[in-house]
Enzyme design. Structure first.
Site, short mmCIF file in Angstrom:
data_model
loop_
_atom_site.label_atom_id
_atom_site.label_comp_id
_atom_site.label_asym_id
_atom_site.label_seq_id
_atom_site.Cartn_x
_atom_site.Cartn_y
_atom_site.Cartn_z
N SER A 1 4.41 -3.62 2.63
CA SER A 1 3.32 -3.26 2.20
C SER A 1 2.63 -3.67 0.85
O SER A 1 3.42 -3.29 -0.29
CB SER A 1 2.49 -2.18 3.18
OG SER A 1 0.64 -1.82 2.36
N SER B 1 0.24 -2.90 -0.80
CA SER B 1 -1.33 -2.13 -0.94
C SER B 1 -0.51 -0.50 -0.69
O SER B 1 -1.44 0.31 -0.65
CB SER B 1 -1.84 -2.49 0.06
OG SER B 1 -1.71 -2.04 1.39
N CYS B 2 0.66 -0.86 -0.76
CA CYS B 2 1.22 1.09 -0.66
C CYS B 2 1.33 1.86 -1.29
O CYS B 2 1.59 3.34 -1.04
CB CYS B 2 2.77 1.24 0.61
SG CYS B 2 4.35 0.39 -0.67
N GLY B 3 1.26 1.41 -2.73
CA GLY B 3 1.65 1.50 -3.66
C GLY B 3 2.18 2.18 -4.56
O GLY B 3 2.95 2.84 -6.07
N ILE B 4 3.75 1.94 -3.48
CA ILE B 4 5.11 1.97 -4.38
C ILE B 4 5.18 0.98 -5.24
O ILE B 4 5.30 -0.09 -5.18
CB ILE B 4 5.74 2.01 -3.13
CG1 ILE B 4 6.96 0.87 -2.48
CG2 ILE B 4 5.42 3.51 -2.53
CD1 ILE B 4 7.30 0.59 -1.83
#
Length: 297
Positions: A115, A117-120
């Site tokens: 993803s 958009s998950c920010g990891i």
């Protein structure tokens, strides 16, 4: 190809150079179709992707490989279209995959490392792929002459039937390189480059060809992290793109031992990872990788 393309009425403005009036024509144009596809696992909603209809079972099979859900065709029992939507009608936009009973279902709707958009962070993304990886592209003994590799974008383009009609889809082609002409094993087209790759990988899974040792994946666009991830999980040792790779795509290629090529334009190409797999043409003394090492526009 009926559902892969649609016709739309357009106004065509023709610039005649007069600077005042431009002829306007009313006509129909053929465009690439784009519709949502819901993927279900045993009746449970797993993911939704926007795609060009066609080769949907290949798309679902390849998506499950790239998500690390399945590894080979024996784990996929069946694929079928389901009715969906508020009226529960058959739109051919919902596919249910039945997995072998011993295959664990994902704990979440979709694996977080795919993803955007998950920010990891990038390091965590690469580590997540490494833990899921069950193939070892670095151990593949494939060697590829650079002239044969540079010829693949043209061969890919020659086989793009939907692009010829619409100009609006990406393509992914699986090639096997031997002593003669490169052999095109499979070509798939889609509005999404990642979908085109999933369709090609899914075809290979359903043909019992995974892992795809000794093959080259040629794509029509750029090489993103996600495309390198999909290639590595399918056991593909070489990914070649006609445009640029991203920094994280290069990092993942290095980590997995995959050869990553960008700006492959027929007369030159750039190797960003796995240079040792590429061989000079026998009749050439100058290294074309050095001659074409500059950024191509």
């Amino acid at each position: 190809m009926a559902r892969m393309t649609q016709r739309r009425k357009i106004h065509r403005f023709q610039l005649d150079g007069s600077g005042t009036e431009y002829p306007v024509r009313f006509k129909e144009d053929v465009v690439a179709a784009e519709e949502p596809l819901e993927i279900r696992l045993g009746g449970r909603s797993f993911a939704v992707t926007m795609r060009t209809p066609g080769d949907d079972f290949d798309l679902v099979a390849g998506f499950l490989v790239s998500e690390g859900v399945i590894r080979d065709g024996s784990e996929l029992v069946s694929l079928r279209f389901c009715a969906g939507g508020p009226d529960d009608v058959q739109t051919f936009n919902v596919v249910d995959a039945q997995l072998r009973p011993d295959v664990p279902l994902p704990e979440t709707m979709r694996h977080v490392y795919t993803s955007s958009s998950c920010g990891i962070c990038g390091t965590e993304s690469i580590e997540a792929v490494r833990k899921t990886l069950h193939c070892n592209p670095s151990a593949d003994p494939l060697r590829v002459p650079v002239d044969a590799l540079a010829a693949l974008p043209e061969k890919l383009r020659e086989a793009q039937a939907v692009f010829d009609k619409t100009g609006g889809v990406h393509a992914a082609g699986l090639f096997r390189l031997g002593d003669g002409e490169p052999e095109l094993l499979c070509l798939r087209e889609d509005v999404g480059r990642h979908n085109a790759v999933d369709k090609a990988v899914g075809w290979a899974l359903r043909q019992g060809l995974l892992p795809l040792r000794g093959t080259v994946l040629q794509v029509s666009g750029r090489a993103s992290f996600e495309l390198v991830q999909k290639a590595a999980l399918a056991g593909i040792p070489v990914l070649s793109a006609v445009s640029a790779p991203s920094s994280l795509a290069i990092d993942l290629a290095v980590e997995t031992g995959l050869t990553l090529v960008g700006f492959s334009r027929g007369h030159s190409l750039n190797a960003y990872a796995g240079r040792d797999r590429l061989e000079r043409p026998r009749a050439v003394t100058e290294d074309p990788l050095q001659a074409g090492a500059g950024r191509q526009s």
